[in-house]
Design a protein around this motif. Structure first.
Motif, PDB file in Angstrom:
ATOM      1  N   LYS A  72     177.388   6.284  62.717  1.00  0.00           N
ATOM      2  CA  LYS A  72     177.714   6.734  64.071  1.00  0.00           C
ATOM      3  C   LYS A  72     176.450   6.759  64.915  1.00  0.00           C
ATOM      4  N   PRO A  73     176.372   5.961  65.973  1.00  0.00           N
ATOM      5  CA  PRO A  73     175.237   6.066  66.898  1.00  0.00           C
ATOM      6  C   PRO A  73     175.174   7.467  67.491  1.00  0.00           C
ATOM      7  N   VAL A  74     173.993   7.828  67.983  1.00  0.00           N
ATOM      8  CA  VAL A  74     173.795   9.169  68.540  1.00  0.00           C
ATOM      9  C   VAL A  74     174.834   9.480  69.613  1.00  0.00           C
ATOM     10  N   TRP A  75     175.151   8.492  70.456  1.00  0.00           N
ATOM     11  CA  TRP A  75     176.008   8.773  71.595  1.00  0.00           C
ATOM     12  C   TRP A  75     177.458   9.030  71.207  1.00  0.00           C
ATOM     13  N   ILE A  76     177.836   8.677  69.987  1.00  0.00           N
ATOM     14  CA  ILE A  76     179.232   8.836  69.580  1.00  0.00           C
ATOM     15  C   ILE A  76     179.408   9.928  68.538  1.00  0.00           C
ATOM     16  N   ALA A  77     178.303  10.485  68.052  1.00  0.00           N
ATOM     17  CA  ALA A  77     178.368  11.450  66.954  1.00  0.00           C
ATOM     18  C   ALA A  77     179.092  12.731  67.351  1.00  0.00           C
ATOM     19  N   PHE A  78     179.132  13.055  68.642  1.00  0.00           N
ATOM     20  CA  PHE A  78     179.790  14.283  69.098  1.00  0.00           C
ATOM     21  C   PHE A  78     181.298  14.215  68.957  1.00  0.00           C
ATOM     22  N   PHE A  79     181.866  13.002  68.838  1.00  0.00           N
ATOM     23  CA  PHE A  79     183.320  12.825  68.930  1.00  0.00           C
ATOM     24  C   PHE A  79     183.944  13.146  67.572  1.00  0.00           C
ATOM     25  N   ASP A  80     184.472  14.352  67.457  1.00  0.00           N
ATOM     26  CA  ASP A  80     185.114  14.793  66.223  1.00  0.00           C
ATOM     27  C   ASP A  80     186.548  15.217  66.528  1.00  0.00           C
ATOM     28  N   GLU A  81     187.184  15.865  65.561  1.00  0.00           N
ATOM     29  CA  GLU A  81     188.586  16.257  65.762  1.00  0.00           C
ATOM     30  C   GLU A  81     188.730  17.264  66.893  1.00  0.00           C
ATOM     31  N   VAL A  82     187.682  18.043  67.146  1.00  0.00           N
ATOM     32  CA  VAL A  82     187.729  19.021  68.241  1.00  0.00           C
ATOM     33  C   VAL A  82     187.721  18.302  69.592  1.00  0.00           C
ATOM     34  N   GLU A  83     186.845  17.310  69.738  1.00  0.00           N
ATOM     35  CA  GLU A  83     186.810  16.538  70.984  1.00  0.00           C
ATOM     36  C   GLU A  83     188.095  15.734  71.168  1.00  0.00           C
ATOM     37  N   LEU A  84     188.634  15.225  70.086  1.00  0.00           N
ATOM     38  CA  LEU A  84     189.908  14.508  70.165  1.00  0.00           C
ATOM     39  C   LEU A  84     190.988  15.432  70.716  1.00  0.00           C
ATOM     40  N   ALA A  85     191.033  16.653  70.202  1.00  0.00           N
ATOM     41  CA  ALA A  85     192.031  17.615  70.675  1.00  0.00           C
ATOM     42  C   ALA A  85     191.801  17.983  72.141  1.00  0.00           C
ATOM     43  N   GLY A  86     190.534  18.181  72.514  1.00  0.00           N
ATOM     44  CA  GLY A  86     190.228  18.538  73.894  1.00  0.00           C
ATOM     45  C   GLY A  86     190.645  17.464  74.877  1.00  0.00           C
ATOM     46  N   ASN A  87     190.376  16.219  74.539  1.00  0.00           N
ATOM     47  CA  ASN A  87     190.774  15.121  75.414  1.00  0.00           C
ATOM     48  C   ASN A  87     192.290  14.974  75.465  1.00  0.00           C
ATOM     49  N   GLU A  88     192.933  15.178  74.339  1.00  0.00           N
ATOM     50  CA  GLU A  88     194.397  15.109  74.339  1.00  0.00           C
ATOM     51  C   GLU A  88     194.973  16.238  75.202  1.00  0.00           C
ATOM     52  N   GLY A  89     194.358  17.396  75.144  1.00  0.00           N
ATOM     53  CA  GLY A  89     194.812  18.492  75.987  1.00  0.00           C
ATOM     54  C   GLY A  89     194.719  18.162  77.461  1.00  0.00           C
ATOM     55  N   MET A  90     193.635  17.495  77.869  1.00  0.00           N
ATOM     56  CA  MET A  90     193.493  17.113  79.274  1.00  0.00           C
ATOM     57  C   MET A  90     194.528  16.069  79.676  1.00  0.00           C
ATOM     58  N   CYS A  91     194.834  15.154  78.770  1.00  0.00           N
ATOM     59  CA  CYS A  91     195.878  14.159  79.063  1.00  0.00           C
ATOM     60  C   CYS A  91     197.231  14.856  79.272  1.00  0.00           C
ATOM     61  N   GLU A  92     197.537  15.808  78.405  1.00  0.00           N
ATOM     62  CA  GLU A  92     198.810  16.531  78.535  1.00  0.00           C
ATOM     63  C   GLU A  92     198.846  17.343  79.826  1.00  0.00           C
ATOM     64  N   LEU A  93     197.714  17.932  80.193  1.00  0.00           N
ATOM     65  CA  LEU A  93     197.670  18.709  81.432  1.00  0.00           C
ATOM     66  C   LEU A  93     197.865  17.812  82.643  1.00  0.00           C
ATOM     67  N   ASP A  94     197.231  16.647  82.652  1.00  0.00           N
ATOM     68  CA  ASP A  94     197.347  15.730  83.789  1.00  0.00           C
ATOM     69  C   ASP A  94     198.749  15.157  83.933  1.00  0.00           C
ATOM     70  N   THR A  95     199.488  15.089  82.828  1.00  0.00           N
ATOM     71  CA  THR A  95     200.850  14.553  82.894  1.00  0.00           C
ATOM     72  C   THR A  95     201.896  15.661  82.952  1.00  0.00           C
ATOM     73  N   GLY A  96     201.462  16.899  83.219  1.00  0.00           N
ATOM     74  CA  GLY A  96     202.397  17.978  83.502  1.00  0.00           C
ATOM     75  C   GLY A  96     202.974  18.691  82.303  1.00  0.00           C
TER      76      GLY A  96
END
Length: 438
Positions: free
Chosen positions: A317-341
């Motif tokens: 994992k390059p440095v710039w992608i190492a932050f992306f874990d299951e927590v970030e996956l969930a956070g981004n999914e939460g924002m998608c759900e919020l944007d779609t109501g």
């Protein structure tokens, strides 16, 4: 390291630096400070008298914060006679005096910590000294030093936020551009410098993005994209496009963000890893969600989950992608759900993203706390939304310097004013207004 610097024990400084940074060999230290390898060897064995000019060479070559070599180092590096370095990154003129004072106070703690891992935060105090560096022959040690810088900036960003660090990243980027454009180096070193400068540019762009300096961020990303294409480096190009996609979505240009994410996925076809595939699919999902296309967003999210499940423990994992874990996956999914109501689903994902953040990820925790407050308000649970908003306000005021987080909290305050006139709502808004500079 602090003790060795205070005693001007440069032999110990050199040994510690080589043990804790990519500058592993004596000849690499020699490249950075302008001595022969034999002279570095003698210094490490305690066979040389340490003079002031030797101390200054180490301070500048190893990027050591001058205050750590007091009482001699700092007065001789005040930059009073140094020529001005032309700015290659747009500057920002909108600082509040209070913000500058707060940033400086935080940096006093950061520079010492950064020096212990061989990385100097070049900011207001040593900008002129940085400008006076005389670059001649540039070698692998200079390239390794640049390659290592983003890792430390990202780690500090997770804890403190972009406002504290973006000026320091810009100073590092100016130095990198000076190395690249004015140094003398081999073709191999030149390729490394080009890519390292591009990665540092993306890092500087990310920090500017978090600090709310969107024009500066876009400039850095665009320059990094050009560097990637000149160097024919797909990893760098994917990184630049992924960050540009995120910025476009944040600035309410979702169609542009969608095209950037899709372009990143095309470039990544031959180099991708499961984590990279997952992140890029989620960048696309965020764009679809902003376009209010729920089915397309969920399709992209499904691809992100499928790719994430294919990860292995030994995946690079390059440095710039190492932050992306299951927590970030969930956070981004939460924002998608919020944007779609779909506020209920959004709140569940964002609660997970807030509660499961790794230690030290303070800025991300504050950001997801604000977003959870939004989702809770969308569920019409005003009382709980205000409680969460109070938590976020405490973090923004006391722990992080992230204009992006502050702006999202400011938007929450505006939305709260539209839906509630309760005593609790008025109290939160009064605390926000009295605490945060408008």
């Amino acid at each position: 390291m602090r003790s060795a610097l205070a005693d001007h024990d440069l032999g110990k400084v050199s040994q510690l630096y080589r043990a804790r940074t990519p500058i592993r060999r004596q000849h690499m230290v020699a490249e950075l400070v302008g001595f022969s390898q034999a002279h570095i060897s003698r210094i490490e064995r305690g066979l040389c008298e340490i003079r002031l000019d030797t101390v200054l060479r180490f301070v500048q070559g190893l990027r050591i914060p001058p205050h750590l070599v007091d009482p001699i180092g700092a007065p001789y590096l005040d930059g009073s006679t140094a020529p001005e370095l032309p700015t290659t990154v747009p500057t920002h003129a909108g600082h509040e005096v209070g913000d500058n004072m707060r940033r400086r106070s935080v940096l006093k703690g950061l520079t010492g910590a950064a020096a212990l891992v061989g990385f100097s935060l070049a900011g207001d105090e040593d900008e002129e000294a940085l400008a006076s560096d005389d670059f001649g022959r540039v070698g692998e040690a200079h390239a390794a030093q640049l390659e290592d810088a983003p890792k430390h900036l990202y780690n500090l960003d997770y804890r403190y936020g972009g406002d504290t660090l973006c000026d320091q990243a810009a100073a590092q980027l100016r130095r990198a551009n000076k190395l690249l454009n004015r140094g003398q180096y081999s073709e191999t070193v030149g390729q490394r410098l080009q890519v390292a400068t591009g990665e540092l540019g993306i890092c500087a762009g990310w920090l500017a993005f978090d600090a709310g300096r969107q024009d500066q961020a876009r400039y850095c990303y665009t320059e990094a994209l050009a560097a990637a294409r000149m160097a024919n480096d797909a990893n760098l190009e994917v990184h630049a496009l992924a960050n540009m996609s995120m910025q476009a979505v944040a600035l309410d240009r979702p169609r542009e963000g969608l095209h950037m994410a899709q372009a990143a996925q095309r470039v990544a076809e031959k180099i991708s890893t499961p984590t990279m595939d997952s992140l890029l699919a989620m960048r696309e999902a965020r764009a679809w969600a902003k376009l209010n296309d729920g089915p397309a967003a969920r399709k992209a999210m499904m691809r992100a989950h499928d790719a994430f499940q294919r990860r292995s423990a030994d995946e690079e994992k390059p440095v710039w992608i190492a932050f992306f874990d299951e927590v970030e996956l969930a956070g981004n999914e939460g924002m998608c759900e919020l944007d779609t109501g779909r506020a209920n689903k959004a709140a569940s994902f964002l609660e997970l993203a807030r509660g499961k953040q790794r230690e030290g990820m303070v800025r991300n925790k504050s950001l997801y706390t604000v977003r959870l407050a939004f989702a809770t308000l969308a569920r019409r649970d005003v009382t709980r939304a205000i409680e969460i908003g109070e938590e976020a306000l405490g973090m923004v005021v006391n722990e992080v310097t992230s204009t992006r987080t502050l702006n999202e909290l400011r938007a929450f305050r505006r939305q709260l004013a539209q839906v509630s006139t309760s005593t609790a709502a008025r109290s939160f808004m009064a605390r926000f207004d009295s605490t945060v500079v408008a």
